[in-house]
Design a protein around this motif. Structure first.
Motif, PDB file in Angstrom:
ATOM      1  N   GLU A 100     -19.139  23.291 -21.033  1.00  0.00           N
ATOM      2  CA  GLU A 100     -18.661  22.126 -21.491  1.00  0.00           C
ATOM      3  C   GLU A 100     -18.263  21.709 -22.915  1.00  0.00           C
ATOM      4  OE1 GLU A 100     -22.620  19.375 -21.117  1.00  0.00           O
ATOM      5  OE2 GLU A 100     -22.428  19.245 -19.480  1.00  0.00           O
ATOM      6  N   THR A 101     -17.054  20.994 -22.709  1.00  0.00           N
ATOM      7  CA  THR A 101     -17.130  20.728 -23.954  1.00  0.00           C
ATOM      8  C   THR A 101     -17.186  19.185 -24.731  1.00  0.00           C
ATOM      9  OG1 THR A 101     -14.734  20.013 -23.077  1.00  0.00           O
ATOM     10  CG2 THR A 101     -14.463  21.824 -23.690  1.00  0.00           C
ATOM     11  N   VAL A 102     -16.826  18.880 -26.116  1.00  0.00           N
ATOM     12  CA  VAL A 102     -17.017  17.808 -26.365  1.00  0.00           C
ATOM     13  C   VAL A 102     -15.673  16.673 -25.532  1.00  0.00           C
ATOM     14  CG1 VAL A 102     -17.298  16.483 -28.603  1.00  0.00           C
ATOM     15  CG2 VAL A 102     -17.747  18.226 -28.425  1.00  0.00           C
ATOM     16  N   ASP A 103     -15.491  17.265 -25.305  1.00  0.00           N
ATOM     17  CA  ASP A 103     -14.363  15.957 -24.510  1.00  0.00           C
ATOM     18  C   ASP A 103     -15.620  15.381 -23.009  1.00  0.00           C
ATOM     19  OD1 ASP A 103     -11.913  15.978 -26.115  1.00  0.00           O
ATOM     20  OD2 ASP A 103     -11.358  17.926 -24.984  1.00  0.00           O
ATOM     21  N   PHE A 104     -15.337  16.817 -22.896  1.00  0.00           N
ATOM     22  CA  PHE A 104     -16.411  15.861 -21.069  1.00  0.00           C
ATOM     23  C   PHE A 104     -17.376  15.010 -21.666  1.00  0.00           C
ATOM     24  CE2 PHE A 104     -19.663  17.433 -18.136  1.00  0.00           C
ATOM     25  CZ  PHE A 104     -19.178  17.379 -16.973  1.00  0.00           C
ATOM     26  N   VAL A 105     -18.240  16.234 -22.987  1.00  0.00           N
ATOM     27  CA  VAL A 105     -19.678  15.755 -22.771  1.00  0.00           C
ATOM     28  C   VAL A 105     -19.698  13.439 -23.558  1.00  0.00           C
ATOM     29  CG1 VAL A 105     -21.775  14.917 -24.680  1.00  0.00           C
ATOM     30  CG2 VAL A 105     -20.825  17.476 -24.009  1.00  0.00           C
ATOM     31  N   VAL A 106     -18.016  13.324 -24.233  1.00  0.00           N
ATOM     32  CA  VAL A 106     -18.163  11.824 -24.405  1.00  0.00           C
ATOM     33  C   VAL A 106     -17.752  11.065 -23.201  1.00  0.00           C
ATOM     34  CG1 VAL A 106     -16.184  10.894 -25.914  1.00  0.00           C
ATOM     35  CG2 VAL A 106     -17.455  12.838 -27.094  1.00  0.00           C
ATOM     36  N   TRP A 137     -12.688   3.592 -29.521  1.00  0.00           N
ATOM     37  CA  TRP A 137     -12.815   2.777 -29.927  1.00  0.00           C
ATOM     38  C   TRP A 137     -12.817   1.129 -29.694  1.00  0.00           C
ATOM     39  CZ3 TRP A 137     -15.152   2.247 -35.128  1.00  0.00           C
ATOM     40  CH2 TRP A 137     -15.151   1.665 -35.906  1.00  0.00           C
ATOM     41  N   ALA A 138     -12.080   1.060 -29.278  1.00  0.00           N
ATOM     42  CA  ALA A 138     -11.079   0.024 -27.752  1.00  0.00           C
ATOM     43  C   ALA A 138     -11.925   0.799 -26.770  1.00  0.00           C
ATOM     44  CB  ALA A 138     -10.118   0.419 -26.781  1.00  0.00           C
ATOM     45  N   ILE A 139     -13.123   1.839 -26.252  1.00  0.00           N
ATOM     46  CA  ILE A 139     -14.042   1.768 -25.616  1.00  0.00           C
ATOM     47  C   ILE A 139     -15.980   1.395 -25.913  1.00  0.00           C
ATOM     48  CG2 ILE A 139     -15.077   3.602 -23.941  1.00  0.00           C
ATOM     49  CD1 ILE A 139     -12.496   4.774 -23.926  1.00  0.00           C
ATOM     50  N   ALA A 140     -15.521   1.972 -27.218  1.00  0.00           N
ATOM     51  CA  ALA A 140     -16.994   1.402 -27.291  1.00  0.00           C
ATOM     52  C   ALA A 140     -17.354  -0.554 -27.600  1.00  0.00           C
ATOM     53  CB  ALA A 140     -17.223   1.585 -29.232  1.00  0.00           C
ATOM     54  N   GLU A 141     -16.547  -0.654 -28.039  1.00  0.00           N
ATOM     55  CA  GLU A 141     -15.890  -2.747 -28.104  1.00  0.00           C
ATOM     56  C   GLU A 141     -16.010  -2.739 -26.430  1.00  0.00           C
ATOM     57  OE1 GLU A 141     -12.896  -3.298 -30.402  1.00  0.00           O
ATOM     58  OE2 GLU A 141     -13.967  -3.326 -32.082  1.00  0.00           O
ATOM     59  N   ALA A 142     -15.812  -2.662 -25.534  1.00  0.00           N
ATOM     60  CA  ALA A 142     -15.255  -3.151 -24.541  1.00  0.00           C
ATOM     61  C   ALA A 142     -16.740  -2.868 -23.916  1.00  0.00           C
ATOM     62  CB  ALA A 142     -14.836  -2.528 -23.497  1.00  0.00           C
ATOM     63  N   LEU A 143     -17.224  -2.102 -24.153  1.00  0.00           N
ATOM     64  CA  LEU A 143     -18.881  -1.400 -23.744  1.00  0.00           C
ATOM     65  C   LEU A 143     -20.304  -1.810 -24.872  1.00  0.00           C
ATOM     66  CD1 LEU A 143     -18.330   2.350 -22.030  1.00  0.00           C
ATOM     67  CD2 LEU A 143     -18.526  -0.082 -20.948  1.00  0.00           C
ATOM     68  N   ASP A 144     -19.637  -2.444 -25.293  1.00  0.00           N
ATOM     69  CA  ASP A 144     -20.700  -3.477 -26.176  1.00  0.00           C
ATOM     70  C   ASP A 144     -21.564  -2.232 -27.206  1.00  0.00           C
ATOM     71  OD1 ASP A 144     -21.460  -4.460 -27.984  1.00  0.00           O
ATOM     72  OD2 ASP A 144     -23.282  -5.680 -27.110  1.00  0.00           O
ATOM     73  N   VAL A 145     -21.234  -0.914 -27.976  1.00  0.00           N
ATOM     74  CA  VAL A 145     -21.607   0.066 -28.556  1.00  0.00           C
ATOM     75  C   VAL A 145     -21.161   0.421 -29.598  1.00  0.00           C
ATOM     76  CG1 VAL A 145     -22.978   1.621 -26.149  1.00  0.00           C
ATOM     77  CG2 VAL A 145     -20.974   2.091 -27.218  1.00  0.00           C
ATOM     78  N   HIS A 146     -21.567   1.370 -30.373  1.00  0.00           N
ATOM     79  CA  HIS A 146     -20.991   1.488 -31.874  1.00  0.00           C
ATOM     80  C   HIS A 146     -20.449   2.958 -31.381  1.00  0.00           C
ATOM     81  CE1 HIS A 146     -19.930   3.500 -35.599  1.00  0.00           C
ATOM     82  NE2 HIS A 146     -20.569   2.461 -36.442  1.00  0.00           N
ATOM     83  N   VAL A 147     -19.301   3.507 -31.848  1.00  0.00           N
ATOM     84  CA  VAL A 147     -18.546   4.262 -31.392  1.00  0.00           C
ATOM     85  C   VAL A 147     -18.878   5.585 -31.844  1.00  0.00           C
ATOM     86  CG1 VAL A 147     -17.262   5.309 -33.792  1.00  0.00           C
ATOM     87  CG2 VAL A 147     -16.314   5.531 -31.311  1.00  0.00           C
ATOM     88  N   SER A 148     -20.584   5.792 -32.723  1.00  0.00           N
ATOM     89  CA  SER A 148     -20.794   6.756 -32.311  1.00  0.00           C
ATOM     90  C   SER A 148     -22.259   6.754 -31.511  1.00  0.00           C
ATOM     91  CB  SER A 148     -21.980   6.857 -34.319  1.00  0.00           C
ATOM     92  OG  SER A 148     -22.702   5.546 -33.810  1.00  0.00           O
ATOM     93  N   HIS A 149     -22.551   6.119 -31.021  1.00  0.00           N
ATOM     94  CA  HIS A 149     -23.093   6.147 -29.243  1.00  0.00           C
ATOM     95  C   HIS A 149     -22.716   7.681 -28.331  1.00  0.00           C
ATOM     96  CE1 HIS A 149     -25.160   5.634 -25.542  1.00  0.00           C
ATOM     97  NE2 HIS A 149     -24.060   5.599 -24.514  1.00  0.00           N
ATOM     98  N   PHE A 150     -21.052   8.108 -28.146  1.00  0.00           N
ATOM     99  CA  PHE A 150     -20.683   8.958 -27.722  1.00  0.00           C
ATOM    100  C   PHE A 150     -20.814   9.952 -29.024  1.00  0.00           C
ATOM    101  CE2 PHE A 150     -18.300   4.590 -26.989  1.00  0.00           C
ATOM    102  CZ  PHE A 150     -18.591   4.911 -25.785  1.00  0.00           C
ATOM    103  N   PHE A 151     -21.717   9.916 -29.692  1.00  0.00           N
ATOM    104  CA  PHE A 151     -21.747  11.167 -30.382  1.00  0.00           C
ATOM    105  C   PHE A 151     -22.847  11.860 -30.563  1.00  0.00           C
ATOM    106  CE2 PHE A 151     -17.347  10.293 -31.195  1.00  0.00           C
ATOM    107  CZ  PHE A 151     -16.765  11.461 -30.521  1.00  0.00           C
ATOM    108  N   ALA A 152     -23.844  10.898 -29.675  1.00  0.00           N
ATOM    109  CA  ALA A 152     -25.747  11.193 -30.171  1.00  0.00           C
ATOM    110  C   ALA A 152     -26.154  12.091 -29.344  1.00  0.00           C
ATOM    111  CB  ALA A 152     -26.284   9.349 -30.421  1.00  0.00           C
TER     112      ALA A 152
END
Length: 133
Positions: free
Chosen positions: A2-8, A53-68
């Motif tokens: 699993e790479t970070v790209d896959f996890v994100v 950033w655009a995906i985070a806005e579209a899905l109503d989360v902070h961009v850090s959500h994808f790395f938590a």
């Protein structure tokens, strides 16, 4: 591996599914075709910072959500590209559905559900998120 790209990508998928948004609708809101969203979600294509950033806005989360919860691979594994994903369980459809249902509950019901689930786990190895890290 699993790479970070896959996890994100898996985080994007989990959030999109939890919100009931189709790949086509997400693609439209961020200016790409649904096939590109598929590639992001599978980790085939990397997501640029501005697109994330655009995906985070579209899905109503902070961009850090994808790395938590992503932690570096253990030093003894020798594989620096394989991060540990503490939220890897979100790959399971049932987990995403459960979280979606949980979010819709009233606060008192959320507490009751959490208490019930804790009684089911009785395993000391399960980490509680309200305990000091």
């Amino acid at each position: 591996m699993e790479t970070v790209d896959f996890v994100v990508g898996q985080r994007i998928r989990a959030r999109r599914v939890a919100m009931g948004v189709s790949q086509a609708d997400l693609g439209k809101s961020i200016g790409v075709r649904f096939q590109q969203v598929q590639k992001y979600e599978s980790g085939t294509n990397r997501v640029s910072a501005s697109r994330l950033w655009a995906i985070a806005e579209a899905l109503d989360v902070h961009v850090s959500h994808f790395f938590a919860g992503i932690r570096p691979a253990s030093a003894d594994s020798g594989d620096k590209s394989a991060p540990k994903d503490e939220f890897g369980f979100l790959k399971e459809h049932d987990a995403v559905e459960m979280l979606s249902i949980y979010r819709s509950l009233k606060p008192a019901h959320k507490h009751a559900v959490l208490s019930f689930v804790r009684t089911l786990t009785q395993d000391a190895t399960v980490r509680r998120f309200d305990e000091a890290k």
